[in-house]
Design an enzyme around this catalytic site. Structure first.
Site, PDB file in Angstrom:
ATOM      1  N   SER A 158       0.845  -1.193   0.000  1.00 10.82           N
ATOM      2  CA  SER A 158       0.000   0.000   0.000  1.00 10.82           C
ATOM      3  C   SER A 158       0.877   1.238   0.000  1.00 10.82           C
ATOM      4  O   SER A 158       2.019   1.214   0.486  1.00 10.82           O
ATOM      5  CB  SER A 158      -0.886   0.007   1.245  1.00 10.82           C
ATOM      6  N   TYR A 184      -0.283  -0.366  10.710  1.00 12.80           N
ATOM      7  CA  TYR A 184      -0.604  -0.779   9.343  1.00 12.80           C
ATOM      8  C   TYR A 184       0.533  -0.422   8.392  1.00 12.80           C
ATOM      9  O   TYR A 184       0.950  -1.238   7.555  1.00 12.80           O
ATOM     10  CB  TYR A 184      -1.896  -0.093   8.896  1.00 12.80           C
TER      11      TYR A 184
END
Length: 309
Positions: A158, A184
């Site tokens: 990501s 994350y």
């Protein structure tokens, strides 16, 4: 080293990327294939004629997805297998049940911005699921991947990785305040570093590994963030979001290419600042020393499992 460029871009769909590609006789695994871009990744691979296994936590949803993929593609070789990437026992059972060669492994499943949670081993849940689970899965399937002589691993990362490197001295937030987005972010950096580390160790086995940013797609991944924050004009459909994964898994342009990071179906540029966490790849995510340290740390954390390192 020139960046890999293709004729595809941010608006391309997975079906467009695989058009004309025949993978009959090849076998693929897609983790998290019962929702979001995982469904469309598996569907596009099915369009090539490949045998596709949906490795999912919810096997009921997986069975529904498999039936839908068979209906829309005509491919009868779609299978469902239980896999919980936060459970070392589940991963070990999945690996033990796999027989024969494996040609494509798409490490697609993930969680995002969870409230503070730890596994039974004491591992921070996002790092455990997004990185350590896929690490264990890939190591367990190494021999199946090596049997092909030209297998591919696709690691879904990501642009969130731009927010944090892997903080090796406190991966599991034992000493620093827990921040769900930073947790994350470091797990997504780890996804890229895994591709770099696998390239250094497994390229000689005929295994390539690349990482990617799928784009901004509305899925249940954002259920803890209050929804997708990206402007509507910057968003992708799931079919568009799966395109880069499928490109890395299938395109002849990627033959022999490994250890790189892609976005919008093209290799991303290295950036020297976070630039609003929009695009590009951070140098720390491609750093071979960081990749080595992560690999050794991951092996140590998974020391109770039988791996080929």
């Amino acid at each position: 080293m020139a960046l890999i460029a293709t004729s595809f871009g941010r608006h391309s769909t997975a079906a467009e990327v695989v058009k004309g590609i025949d993978l009959s006789g090849k076998r693929a695994i897609v983790t998290g294939a019962a929702s979001g871009i995982g469904i469309e990744t598996a569907r596009a691979l099915a369009l090539t004629g490949a045998e596709v296994t949906l490795a999912v936590r919810n096997t009921y949803a997986g069975a529904q997805t498999a039936a839908d993929i068979t209906t829309t593609t005509g491919n009868q070789n779609i299978h469902v297998a239980p896999l919980d990437l936060s459970s070392q026992e589940s991963i070990a059972k999945f690996v033990a049940a796999w027989n024969g060669p494996l040609h494509i492994l798409v490490n697609n499943a993930g969680v995002m911005a969870l409230p503070k949670q730890h596994t039974s081993e004491g591992w921070e849940m996002q790092f455990a699921t997004n990185h350590l689970g896929h690490f264990a899965l890939a190591l367990g399937l190494h021999d199946a991947l090596a049997a092909d002589g030209a297998a591919r691993i696709v690691s879904v990362s990501s642009s969130g990785h731009l927010a944090s490197p892997v903080v090796f001295d406190d991966i599991h937030f034992a000493f620093r305040p827990y921040d769900p987005l930073l947790a994350y972010a470091q797990s997504k950096t780890a996804n890229i570093l895994f591709a770099v580390g696998a390239t250094m160790r497994w390229f000689g086995d005929g295994i390539t590994a690349n990482a990617l940013m799928p784009g901004a797609i509305v899925t249940n991944l954002q259920r803890y963030t209050g929804g997708l924050k990206t402007l509507p004009e910057h968003r992708k459909t799931p079919e568009q979001g799966a395109a880069t994964s499928v490109l890395l898994a299938t395109s002849p342009l990627l033959d022999g290419i490994s250890g790189r990071y892609f976005e919008d179906c093209n290799e991303a540029m290295i950036v020297t600042n976070g630039n609003g966490y929009v695009s590009g790849v951070a140098p720390y995510a491609l750093n071979s020393d960081n990749a080595d340290r992560l690999w050794e740390e991951s092996l140590q954390l998974n020391r109770n499992l039988d791996y080929h390192d």
